[in-house]
Scaffold this active site. Sequence first.
Site, mmCIF file in Angstrom:
data_model
loop_
_atom_site.group_PDB
_atom_site.id
_atom_site.type_symbol
_atom_site.label_atom_id
_atom_site.label_comp_id
_atom_site.label_asym_id
_atom_site.label_seq_id
_atom_site.Cartn_x
_atom_site.Cartn_y
_atom_site.Cartn_z
ATOM 1 N N SER A 43 -10.181 -0.990 6.851
ATOM 2 C CA SER A 43 -9.484 -0.717 5.589
ATOM 3 C C SER A 43 -8.727 -1.898 4.998
ATOM 4 C CB SER A 43 -8.513 0.456 5.767
ATOM 5 O OG SER A 43 -9.223 1.664 5.867
ATOM 6 N N LYS B 146 0.846 -1.182 0.000
ATOM 7 C CA LYS B 146 0.000 0.000 0.000
ATOM 8 C C LYS B 146 0.891 1.244 0.000
ATOM 9 C CE LYS B 146 -3.928 1.902 2.663
ATOM 10 N NZ LYS B 146 -4.785 1.645 3.849
ATOM 11 N N SER C 249 -9.469 1.751 2.881
ATOM 12 C CA SER C 249 -8.634 2.522 1.979
ATOM 13 C C SER C 249 -7.552 1.704 1.268
ATOM 14 C CB SER C 249 -7.927 3.649 2.763
ATOM 15 O OG SER C 249 -7.068 3.107 3.769
#
Length: 624
Positions: free
Chosen positions: A234, A127, A210
Amino acid sequence: MKWLGVSLFLGLIPLVSLDFPLLALGAPERPWSLETSSTVAGSAPSTQYLPLDEITIDDLITYFANGILTSVDLVRAYIERIFEVNHVLHAVGEINPDALSIARILDAERVQGRLRGPLHGVPILLKDNIATMDKMNNTAGSYALVGATVTREATVVAKLRSAGAIILGKATMGEWAQCRSRKASSSHGWSAYGGQVYGAYYPQQDPSGSSSGSAVAVSVGLAIASIGTETSGSIVNPSEKGNGVGIKPTLGLTSRSMVIPISLRQDTVGPMARTVKDAAYVLSAISGQDKFDNWTSAQPFRHRSTPDYVKACDFFGLKGVRIGIPRNGIEYFLDERTKPIMDDFEKAVQVMSNAGAAIVDKANFPAFDFPAFSRNASIVLDTDFVTGLAEYFLHLDHNPLGIHSLKDLASFTKGDPREEYPDRDTYVWDRELSRNISSGSSESFRAYEANLKMGLEEGVVGALDRYGCDVLVLPTFASFHLPAIAGLPIVTVPLGYYPADTPVVMNLKGTTVSVAPNIPFGISFVGRAWSEEKLISVAYAFEQRTMVRQRVKPLISPKFELQNVVHVQGIRLDSTLNNATSQRGSQKTILHRARSQMMGRIWSLQGWTLSQPETIDMVSRSSL
């Protein structure tokens, strides 16, 4: 005008001339230099490889051991697949320019009999809030951090490298982990730097957030696994929307050092994969104590290293386990859109019962006051973010824009048109800056203490104790709230998908599709702190009995497979990324949005119809 041939369904696409090369091209018609493939000596042309969106780490280990695949070939295949679909999905923001060089080194080690572990030579995505000390950026999706460098890389990255993993690139994410704008002002998976991530199961699918790109990339086989972060949902929410597996670890099992923070008291780092076992492999590699993250000192593994979570993958893991269903934590969120999920949830409970689990229905939380713990969480996250972000900025070796605080960041964001303000507002930051209290204030601490009580004795632990359960099970949409505020673990696995007659529902901003036919959903197992072994055992046993992932397929997926790169002549990527050139720290975006004016041409990509001039987000933001 230059031509950049990318292996898309559309073939060659004309791109506008760029100020500097997207990649150092070896030939005008492809972004690869054309040579003989690097087929391993002794490999037979008849070798049949599993599809890359189904392959597992165990399969890769077997291929490597049998000498029919190299890590270089695997990296090449993943890069080709990224170029094939990323213009639609926007799942990957940067490819590591050193990925092929690292793969060659690891291949050489394998030949010499030096194996670092099961992840040796396995490519993994990160990420884009997990810092690396290489040629990639760490942006949290914002132009504010393009070109910045760090004093040390994230501990989880160092652990992955030590385990032999190849950092393939950075996955795009919801900007600042979805902690910038109010819901109606933005969308899951959008960032100024990475664009809008889309799920692969329905046109313009909301990927959830996210860790959006991390989930989407894994779902269509752009990497075997990825690393995500979770403050509240997330990891598990994007995993379920990508028909995958996500593990949100106990707070303190994995280090958060040099991960751009939201909340020191809630953030975790965990694996995202297509199978429970693959996620367990990655969790084993990244867990452990870290002197840079004091929360990891709470780990109970005093006289041994952290567990080998792969050993917890037991087909009979449901037998004799008491599984509680906290109905009051589910019913609060029910509406007409959750009926298909609950129908499949009840069937899943029967599967567990048939496998020998003791089901305790209505093993309710002693209390479940969603508005109360949401208010407290807002205070905790707001105050933690202000403090934690300033701390992260202190660890930048190069800070090209001189941003040192949330106030600085807000000012930059509001002044740079690429950040799309005010269309995408800064409501969360404005609220945080208006509080005028710190993370060490008594008000923030009282909110944190109240939430710990609601998450533990009035929540998950209270239900487990009161009903004598080992594990709680909930649909993923209802699973993450209490574990978030209490720092408890979750494992989500595929449960089902919306049926063909499902009405389409857009997100609040009207830019992505939240509910529609074919979009997957998941089921989650929740437990006490440090109970990952039990949760993995139960999740694996359920996964193996249902294999839901195989029942629903994405509408768009790459066609390029291992046999193409290993056996087909004319694909060699050795110089592709190593020679990529750009200027680190430039104000220019490293992800070039090369615009192709298609004059109204309709593109049909396996059910996707793009009927307007399209912005092609080419993936190489190589930052040398």
